[in-house]
Design a protein around this motif. Structure first.
Motif, PDB file in Angstrom:
ATOM      1  N   CYS A  27       0.914  -1.242  -0.144  1.00  0.00           N
ATOM      2  CA  CYS A  27       0.033  -0.007  -0.070  1.00  0.00           C
ATOM      3  C   CYS A  27       0.962   1.149   0.079  1.00  0.00           C
ATOM      4  CB  CYS A  27      -0.943   0.119   1.240  1.00  0.00           C
ATOM      5  SG  CYS A  27      -0.439   0.331   2.868  1.00  0.00           S
ATOM      6  N   CYS A 146      -8.565   4.835  -8.938  1.00  0.00           N
ATOM      7  CA  CYS A 146      -8.282   4.854  -7.697  1.00  0.00           C
ATOM      8  C   CYS A 146      -7.961   6.445  -7.089  1.00  0.00           C
ATOM      9  CB  CYS A 146      -6.851   4.327  -7.578  1.00  0.00           C
ATOM     10  SG  CYS A 146      -5.957   4.307  -6.136  1.00  0.00           S
ATOM     11  N   TRP A 185      -7.553  -1.223   7.962  1.00  0.00           N
ATOM     12  CA  TRP A 185      -7.331  -2.576   7.126  1.00  0.00           C
ATOM     13  C   TRP A 185      -6.274  -2.053   6.009  1.00  0.00           C
ATOM     14  CZ3 TRP A 185     -11.943  -6.227   6.235  1.00  0.00           C
ATOM     15  CH2 TRP A 185     -12.317  -6.919   7.530  1.00  0.00           C
ATOM     16  N   ASN A 186      -6.618  -0.976   5.294  1.00  0.00           N
ATOM     17  CA  ASN A 186      -5.999  -0.835   4.066  1.00  0.00           C
ATOM     18  C   ASN A 186      -4.788   0.174   4.164  1.00  0.00           C
ATOM     19  OD1 ASN A 186      -7.931  -2.206   2.854  1.00  0.00           O
ATOM     20  ND2 ASN A 186      -9.216  -0.388   3.110  1.00  0.00           N
ATOM     21  N   ASP A 231     -21.563  12.357   1.315  1.00  0.00           N
ATOM     22  CA  ASP A 231     -20.484  12.957   1.862  1.00  0.00           C
ATOM     23  C   ASP A 231     -20.345  14.852   1.287  1.00  0.00           C
ATOM     24  OD1 ASP A 231     -18.591  10.857   2.811  1.00  0.00           O
ATOM     25  OD2 ASP A 231     -19.483  10.260   0.959  1.00  0.00           O
ATOM     26  N   GLY A 308     -13.785   5.732  -0.599  1.00  0.00           N
ATOM     27  CA  GLY A 308     -15.464   6.129  -0.289  1.00  0.00           C
ATOM     28  C   GLY A 308     -15.609   7.660  -0.768  1.00  0.00           C
ATOM     29  N   GLY A 344      -3.380   4.725  -2.721  1.00  0.00           N
ATOM     30  CA  GLY A 344      -3.465   3.241  -2.417  1.00  0.00           C
ATOM     31  C   GLY A 344      -2.404   2.474  -2.683  1.00  0.00           C
ATOM     32  N   GLN A 345      -1.956   2.446  -3.858  1.00  0.00           N
ATOM     33  CA  GLN A 345      -0.932   1.551  -4.446  1.00  0.00           C
ATOM     34  C   GLN A 345       0.643   2.290  -4.156  1.00  0.00           C
ATOM     35  OE1 GLN A 345      -1.933   0.045  -8.487  1.00  0.00           O
ATOM     36  NE2 GLN A 345      -2.817   1.852  -8.692  1.00  0.00           N
ATOM     37  N   ASN A 610     -21.787  -1.832  -2.072  1.00  0.00           N
ATOM     38  CA  ASN A 610     -20.637  -1.412  -1.634  1.00  0.00           C
ATOM     39  C   ASN A 610     -19.352  -2.082  -1.986  1.00  0.00           C
ATOM     40  OD1 ASN A 610     -18.696   0.177  -0.213  1.00  0.00           O
ATOM     41  ND2 ASN A 610     -19.740   0.165   1.515  1.00  0.00           N
ATOM     42  N   THR A 611     -18.588  -1.677  -2.522  1.00  0.00           N
ATOM     43  CA  THR A 611     -17.198  -2.923  -2.564  1.00  0.00           C
ATOM     44  C   THR A 611     -16.017  -2.192  -2.092  1.00  0.00           C
ATOM     45  OG1 THR A 611     -16.329  -1.730  -4.837  1.00  0.00           O
ATOM     46  CG2 THR A 611     -18.303  -3.354  -4.879  1.00  0.00           C
ATOM     47  N   GLY A 612     -15.165  -3.033  -1.785  1.00  0.00           N
ATOM     48  CA  GLY A 612     -13.816  -2.713  -1.085  1.00  0.00           C
ATOM     49  C   GLY A 612     -12.940  -3.830  -0.807  1.00  0.00           C
ATOM     50  N   TRP A 618      -4.560  -8.443  -1.121  1.00  0.00           N
ATOM     51  CA  TRP A 618      -4.072  -7.463  -2.166  1.00  0.00           C
ATOM     52  C   TRP A 618      -4.928  -7.627  -3.368  1.00  0.00           C
ATOM     53  CZ3 TRP A 618      -2.107  -2.720  -1.596  1.00  0.00           C
ATOM     54  CH2 TRP A 618      -1.764  -1.963  -2.594  1.00  0.00           C
ATOM     55  N   HIS A 686     -11.575  -8.567  -4.452  1.00  0.00           N
ATOM     56  CA  HIS A 686     -10.471  -9.203  -4.769  1.00  0.00           C
ATOM     57  C   HIS A 686     -10.777 -10.610  -5.604  1.00  0.00           C
ATOM     58  CE1 HIS A 686      -8.612  -6.679  -1.618  1.00  0.00           C
ATOM     59  NE2 HIS A 686      -9.548  -6.879  -0.680  1.00  0.00           N
ATOM     60  N   HIS A 716     -21.035   2.389  -5.550  1.00  0.00           N
ATOM     61  CA  HIS A 716     -22.271   2.656  -5.378  1.00  0.00           C
ATOM     62  C   HIS A 716     -23.073   1.839  -6.414  1.00  0.00           C
ATOM     63  CE1 HIS A 716     -21.258   5.657  -2.392  1.00  0.00           C
ATOM     64  NE2 HIS A 716     -20.700   6.417  -3.518  1.00  0.00           N
TER      65      HIS A 716
HETATM   66  N1  LIG Z   1      -5.501  -4.975   2.462  1.00  0.00           N
HETATM   67  C1  LIG Z   1      -5.354  -4.296   1.519  1.00  0.00           C
HETATM   68  N2  LIG Z   1      -5.000  -2.761   1.755  1.00  0.00           N
HETATM   69  C2  LIG Z   1      -4.874  -2.089   0.469  1.00  0.00           C
HETATM   70  C3  LIG Z   1      -5.259  -2.456  -0.723  1.00  0.00           C
HETATM   71  C4  LIG Z   1      -5.710  -3.902  -0.792  1.00  0.00           C
HETATM   72  O1  LIG Z   1      -6.083  -4.288  -1.834  1.00  0.00           O
HETATM   73  N3  LIG Z   1      -5.637  -4.596   0.427  1.00  0.00           N
HETATM   74  N4  LIG Z   1      -5.268  -1.517  -1.825  1.00  0.00           N
HETATM   75  C5  LIG Z   1      -4.650  -0.424  -1.692  1.00  0.00           C
HETATM   76  C6  LIG Z   1      -5.210   0.562  -2.686  1.00  0.00           C
HETATM   77  S1  LIG Z   1      -4.820   0.476  -4.175  1.00  0.00           S
HETATM   78  C7  LIG Z   1      -6.147   1.499  -2.401  1.00  0.00           C
HETATM   79  S2  LIG Z   1      -6.736   2.604  -3.386  1.00  0.00           S
HETATM   80  C8  LIG Z   1      -6.475   1.730  -0.694  1.00  0.00           C
HETATM   81  C9  LIG Z   1      -8.039   2.072  -0.554  1.00  0.00           C
HETATM   82  O2  LIG Z   1      -8.157   2.081   0.460  1.00  0.00           O
HETATM   83  P1  LIG Z   1      -9.758   2.651   1.302  1.00  0.00           P
HETATM   84  O3  LIG Z   1     -10.216   3.674   0.511  1.00  0.00           O
HETATM   85  O4  LIG Z   1      -9.752   2.610   2.556  1.00  0.00           O
HETATM   86  O5  LIG Z   1     -10.236   1.079   0.830  1.00  0.00           O
HETATM   87  P2  LIG Z   1     -12.034   0.735   0.505  1.00  0.00           P
HETATM   88  O6  LIG Z   1     -12.164  -0.647   1.269  1.00  0.00           O
HETATM   89  O7  LIG Z   1     -11.973   0.450  -1.067  1.00  0.00           O
HETATM   90  O8  LIG Z   1     -13.046   1.687   0.806  1.00  0.00           O
HETATM   91  C10 LIG Z   1     -12.771   2.398   2.061  1.00  0.00           C
HETATM   92  C11 LIG Z   1     -14.241   2.745   2.788  1.00  0.00           C
HETATM   93  O9  LIG Z   1     -15.040   3.526   1.674  1.00  0.00           O
HETATM   94  C12 LIG Z   1     -16.451   3.197   2.561  1.00  0.00           C
HETATM   95  N5  LIG Z   1     -17.354   3.663   1.535  1.00  0.00           N
HETATM   96  C13 LIG Z   1     -18.228   3.502   0.447  1.00  0.00           C
HETATM   97  N6  LIG Z   1     -18.969   4.329   0.059  1.00  0.00           N
HETATM   98  C14 LIG Z   1     -18.959   5.396   0.986  1.00  0.00           C
HETATM   99  C15 LIG Z   1     -19.603   6.572   0.874  1.00  0.00           C
HETATM  100  O10 LIG Z   1     -20.395   7.075   0.155  1.00  0.00           O
HETATM  101  N7  LIG Z   1     -19.038   7.724   1.597  1.00  0.00           N
HETATM  102  C16 LIG Z   1     -17.978   7.380   2.630  1.00  0.00           C
HETATM  103  N8  LIG Z   1     -17.380   8.259   3.477  1.00  0.00           N
HETATM  104  N9  LIG Z   1     -17.223   6.111   2.733  1.00  0.00           N
HETATM  105  C17 LIG Z   1     -18.148   5.255   1.721  1.00  0.00           C
HETATM  106  C18 LIG Z   1     -16.406   1.755   2.292  1.00  0.00           C
HETATM  107  O11 LIG Z   1     -17.294   1.216   3.256  1.00  0.00           O
HETATM  108  C19 LIG Z   1     -15.155   1.398   2.639  1.00  0.00           C
HETATM  109  O12 LIG Z   1     -15.050   1.106   4.156  1.00  0.00           O
HETATM  110  O13 LIG Z   1      -6.164   0.458  -0.124  1.00  0.00           O
HETATM  111  C20 LIG Z   1      -4.658   0.253  -0.283  1.00  0.00           C
HETATM  112  N10 LIG Z   1      -4.529  -0.853   0.735  1.00  0.00           N
END
Ligand SMILES: Nc1nc2c(c(=O)[nH]1)N[C@H]1C(S)=C(S)[C@@H](COP(=O)(O)OP(=O)(O)OC[C@H]3O[C@@H](n4cnc5c(=O)[nH]c(N)nc54)[C@H](O)[C@@H]3O)O[C@H]1N2
Ligand SMILES: Nc1nc2c(c(=O)[nH]1)N[C@H]1C(S)=C(S)[C@@H](COP(=O)(O)OP(=O)(O)OC[C@H]3O[C@@H](n4cnc5c(=O)[nH]c(N)nc54)[C@H](O)[C@@H]3O)O[C@H]1N2
Ligand code: SF4
Ligand SMILES: [Mo]
Length: 917
Positions: A27, A146, A185-186, A231, A308, A344-345, A610-612, A618, A686, A716
């Motif tokens: 990440c 992203c 988590w991320n 938001d 999100g 993210g990446q 919702n996806t994530g 990874w 994934h 969405h």
């Molecule tokens: N374990 C793990 N870690 C990673 C990655 C992985 O694949 N695995 N990938 C990496 C990458 S490339 C990226 S871009 C990052 C992404 O990191 P994050 O953005 O934290 O990851 P996501 O789980 O895609 O989405 C985050 C949150 O957005 C919320 N969400 C959905 N819709 C909305 C909304 O309308 N409003 C708000 N406020 N929240 C909303 C979701 O419920 C979710 O909990 O993670 C990085 N880290």
């Protein structure tokens, strides 16, 4: 052809173990990794205590890095039209076919689709080759899925794609707002830093804004479970609140910003009373007021946002609504303050630096940046070879694949990304690529689904082999070092492209012999005609690194850009003087008119999708699924849904279900989750056809994009859910070696492949439209090795069978509901046991029964570091361990990387609730 091996970094073959510093390839936190090298192999990893991002910490994915290495599963040889060939032939074919496409259909019929997982040096070469020498503007990247909205908003607001903050700001803030980010988590190491900072500063507050209750809520003082996509309304409301309560920073606005009136007017087009905003966001008005009050009463506020916010059809505006509030309150350019888009990446930021996006030219210059075209043409010296650089932007990811579908783009080179899984309307993307005349794919792993549609496959080096730089979320450039020999004939991405360029007649412009040369050129371009204040100046300037020697490059310590004559040691925080690279020198507030998701709910598709991400995987799992311990946290594709939705649809926990959407369907196991809002389901992004049938989240999503950034609306979707109709379920485990060519999935309504340490496990469900499978006959036809023992229990519809040979277990099969499954970990360990005397009768009986006192299923793995399962933890809690510390003392869970502590806490709370009930 030049000797490809000669350009590989020297590998370390010391007999005695030694340590080498490199950077994690997952990440955007960009943690420093200290790798232990023994005889040319990485045998262990630890956090690099000297790296500023992690200061010695690693999360569970980082600490399992050495388990994902090894030659098996790697792409080892180039292939053209399905046949293994030599590098010479493959490179000739790439060059010849690209040339033929250009001469028949024009330069714009060629495209590149890149990735934030390439190194900066690879990215630079790709951008230069495609835009500068192949003359096509169609160079886009998975960062479109992203970071594109965050980039577009920063550019609109600040005149530059420049993240103003640094990680220290999270520790120095009084209020941290996590919005659309599941940091726990991320970005786990950053989350750990934040958690520690909060425990040290009793005044610090944390707000989490997310429709789902995530593990990040573990440290939240306030949680706002807002309606998906609301938001912009929330932050517009905050702007109006700041105005109404006199909490704007008028001095900052007067000196350093413009556009307040228009932004405020747009925000006030809707009813901005707290009740009206709270109703639109579907939250409690008192909680809303608390958030607004906290934001306006603290100066040191960081708003950290991620997918999100970005992955929305109005993502740019959502980022802007956040930035508007920071500008209006003067909460930027100070320690502990600013709008912080987290990448993210590992090298999303590096890709942005080289300009490897369709709407950018190079090095933070756009096509419309004054003199940019002339400057880049001059620098790359393209003039004599290619008449002109493209003079305008190319197609962004979703539009690019549509152009391939229409035949306007005839050839695409895909590097380090898996678009048949990660782009919306994924089934269609796969069909588009299957029909495209020329698809070239560079990847490291043999199981990347995109390889199914490739004409030419080029094996690339991966982490620990490749050598270059990456830039993390806080603009910190770090070295990823080449420490081990690549397997087979894998080659570096920059080398592959350079060889193709040479074959196309561009040898002089691509005479690189080492990533250091490429980096130096990239650094020079960033500083070219780049005087602050002059027309077209760029904040991104690393000219201070342009004259590094090879040794200095090899030894480069992490450094934050800009790095130039004015800031030779790098820059932690931007815009501290309130001066922005816009024509007026001021930052811009912009009017934002909130709008909901484009994927509309209706009677057929009434649930919001919702996806994530999940903690231990990874993306498309090509690498993380190689570590058995990472696989055990969530072994199968799943659908999280609210208990009442489950009940309304007749769904029980762990039942197989099917989601349908306008574009396709998804099959996985239901998880009843109170964390979900009613009417909303969550699925992981994934899984793909390498691991399960019909479990690609993106098959469900329609390709709506943000009109400014082009980023897809991945958060969405609109879906329906129903129990999956299927026949009997079965669990099959086969030794890893024997499983290689096995496909037990034909005729199945559902299948999931779960790699373990010694065996591969399949979860299967019969198709109810087909006749019941005669499993004993199937075994004979399909499975290797003798059928050694079996038992049939017709009354309970159960069958158990196994094959033992030469003192080892070949395979094990159970037909019957998976809730009678013994511990898969216990079974997997049995597969690893070999005995020269053969397997004793006692063990045989245990294998057939599939159960004994040691074989209790520990449930889904919560602590991946120590492989501690949910049931074991629950038993310990019931036995009197009422704290994370007590659980750690007994079971060791949560004592290494700490990523599972929120889940441990949730189990403690759940068990407490049980007792109260
Ligand atoms: N374990 C793990 N870690 C990673 C990655 C992985 O694949 N695995 N990938 C990496 C990458 S490339 C990226 S871009 C990052 C992404 O990191 P994050 O953005 O934290 O990851 P996501 O789980 O895609 O989405 C985050 C949150 O957005 C919320 N969400 C959905 N819709 C909305 C909304 O309308 N409003 C708000 N406020 N929240 C909303 C979701 O419920 C979710 O909990 O993670 C990085 N880290
Ligand atoms: N529904 C939904 N879809 C999403 C998202 C979401 O939240 N929801 N998130 C989006 C986001 S933020 C992202 S970043 C994308 C990620 O999606 P992808 O980029 O498609 O996913 P990865 O699995 O990371 O693909 C990287 C590929 O590159 C290979 N690889 C790794 N290193 C190298 C290298 O050095 N060279 C080469 N040539 N190959 C290499 C890996 O083996 C793998 O096959 O998914 C996006 N799609
Ligand atoms: S937090 Fe990110 S960069 Fe750090 S070890 Fe984990 S995955 Fe790697
Ligand atoms: Mo991402």
């Amino acid at each position: 052809m030049s000797d490809a091996r000669a350009v590989h970094p020297p590998s370390v073959h010391n007999a005695a173990p030694c340590q080498a510093a490199t950077t994690c390839p997952y990440c955007g936190v960009g943690c420093g990794v200290s790798a232990t090298l023994e005889q040319g192999r990485i045998t262990a990893v630890a956090g690099d205590t000297t790296h500023p991002a992690n200061q010695g910490r690693l999360c569970v994915k980082g600490s399992a890095l050495h388990e994902t290495l090894g030659h098996s599963g790697r792409l080892l040889h180039p292939r053209v039209d399905g046949a293994i060939t030599s590098w010479d032939d493959a490179l000739d074919q790439v060059a010849a076919r690209l040339s033929a496409t250009r001469s028949t259909h024009g330069n714009h019929a060629v495209a590149a689709y890149l990735s934030g997982q390439l190194l900066t040096e690879d990215y630079y070469v790709a951008n230069k080759l495609f835009k500068g020498f192949l003359g096509t503007p169609h160079v886009d990247t998975n960062s479109r899925l992203c970071m594109a909205s965050a980039v577009a908003a920063y550019k609109r607001a600040f005149g530059a794609d420049a993240v103003p903050c640094c990680y220290d700001d999270l520790e120095e803030a009084e209020l941290v707002v996590l919005v659309g980010s599941n940091l726990a988590w991320n970005h786990p190491v950053l989350y750990q830093r934040l958690k520690t900072a909060r425990s040290r500063n009793p005044l610090m507050r944390i707000v989490v804004i997310d429709p789902r209750v995530t593990d990040s809520c573990d440290i939240a003082d306030l949680y706002l479970g807002i309606a998906p996509g609301s938001d912009a309304r929330l932050f517009n409301g905050l702007l109006a609140f700041m105005h109404r309560t006199g909490r704007m920073d008028q001095v900052y606005l007067d000196r350093h910003a413009e556009g307040l009136e228009e932004a405020l007017a747009a925000a006030c087009e809707a009813d901005v009373t707290l009740d009206a905003i709270a109703a639109d966001c579907d939250i409690d008005p008192e909680r809303l007021e608390t958030f607004y009050y906290w934001f306006t009463s603290q100066l040191h506020v960081v708003t950290l946002y991620s997918q999100g916010i970005n992955q929305s059809s109005s993502g740019t505006d959502k980022c802007q609504a956040i930035i508007n509030c920071h500008l209006a309150g003067g909460r930027i350019g100070l320690p502990g303050a600013g709008p912080f888009s987290i990448t993210g990446q590992p090298n999303a930021m590096g890709g942005r630096e080289v300009g490897g996006l369709a709407n950018q030219l190079a090095a933070h210059m756009d096509y419309h940046t004054p003199q940019a075209l002339e400057r880049v043409t001059r620098f790359w010296q393209t003039g004599t070879l290619v008449p002109t650089l493209p003079d305008g932007p190319g197609l962004k990811a979703v539009a690019l694949f549509e152009a391939i579908e229409r035949g306007e783009v005839q050839a695409v080179w895909i590097m380090a990304t898996n678009p048949v899984v990660s782009l919306p309307d994924a089934d269609r993307v796969k069909r588009i690529l299957a029909a495209c005349p020329l698809v070239i794919v560079s990847d490291c792993m043999a199981n990347a689904e995109v390889l199914d549609v490739a004409d030419i496959i080029l094996p690339a080096t991966g982490w620990s082999e490749k050598d270059g730089t990456v830039t993390n979320s806080e603009r910190c450039i770090s070295r990823q070092r080449g420490l081990t020999e690549p397997p087979g004939e894998a080659r570096h991405d920059w080398w592959i492209m350079t060889e193709v360029a040479r074959r196309l007649g561009f040898a002089q412009a691509f005479d690189y012999d080492h990533p250091a040369t490429i980096f130096a050129e990239h650094a020079r371009l960033s500083g070219l005609d780049n005087d602050p204040g002059a027309a077209g100046w760029r904040v991104f300037d690393i000219s201070g690194l342009a004259s590094l020697t090879r040794d200095e490059y090899d030894a480069l310590a992490p450094i934050q850009w800009p790095v130039n004559a004015r800031a030779p040691a790098g820059t932690a925080r931007l815009f501290t003087d309130g001066h922005f690279p816009t024509p007026s020198g001021r930052a811009r507030l912009m009017p934002v008119r909130p709008c909901g998701p484009q994927q509309a709910l209706n009677a057929t598709y009434a649930l919001r999708l919702n996806t994530g991400r999940v903690r231990d995987q990874w993306h498309t799992m090509t690498r993380t699924a190689r570590s058995a311990r990472l696989m055990n946290h969530r072994a199968e594709p799943f659908v999280d849904l609210h208990p009442e939705d489950a009940e309304a649809h007749g769904i029980k926990d762990r039942q197989l279900v099917e989601l349908t959407g306008i574009c396709g369907r998804f099959r996985g196991r239901a998880r009843i989750a109170r964390a979900q809002r009613r009417g909303e389901v969550f699925v992981p992004m994934h899984w793909n056809e390498a691991f399960s049938g019909r479990a690609r989240a993106n098959a469900l999503l329609a390709p709506y994009v943000d009109p400014i950034s082009g980023q897809p609306e991945s958060k969405h979707g609109a879906v329906n859910v129903r129990p999956l109709t299927h026949g009997r379920e079965a669990t099959l485990m086969v030794t890893t070696e024997l499983a290689e060519d096995l496909q037990p999935v034909r005729d199945c309504a559902y299948w999931a492949r779960i790699p373990m340490c010694h065996a591969v496990r399949w979860q299967l469900a019969e198709d109810s439209d087909m006749a019941e499978r005669d499993w004993l006959a199937w075994i004979e036809d399909t499975l290797p090795g003798p059928l050694s023992q079996w038992s049939v229990d017709d009354a309970r519809g159960r069958l158990r069978a196994s094959s033992l040979q030469d003192g080892r277990l070949n395979w094990w099969l159970m037909v019957g509901p998976p809730d009678t499954l013994p511990s898969p970990l216990w079974l997997d360990a049995l597969f690893g046991e070999a005995s020269s005397e053969g397997i004793s009768m006692a063990v045989r009986r245990r294998i057939l029964a599939g159960r004994d006192s040691d074989a209790r299923d520990d449930g889904p793995i919560i602590c991946s570091c120590h492989q501690v399962g949910q049931y074991a933890i629950q038993a310990a809690i019931r036995d009197g361990d009422h704290s994370i510390e007590a659980l750690g003392a007994r079971l060791a869970c949560g004592t290494q990387c700490g990523s599972c502590q929120p889940e441990l806490k949730a189990l403690l709370e759940e068990e407490r609730d049980h007792v109260r009930l």
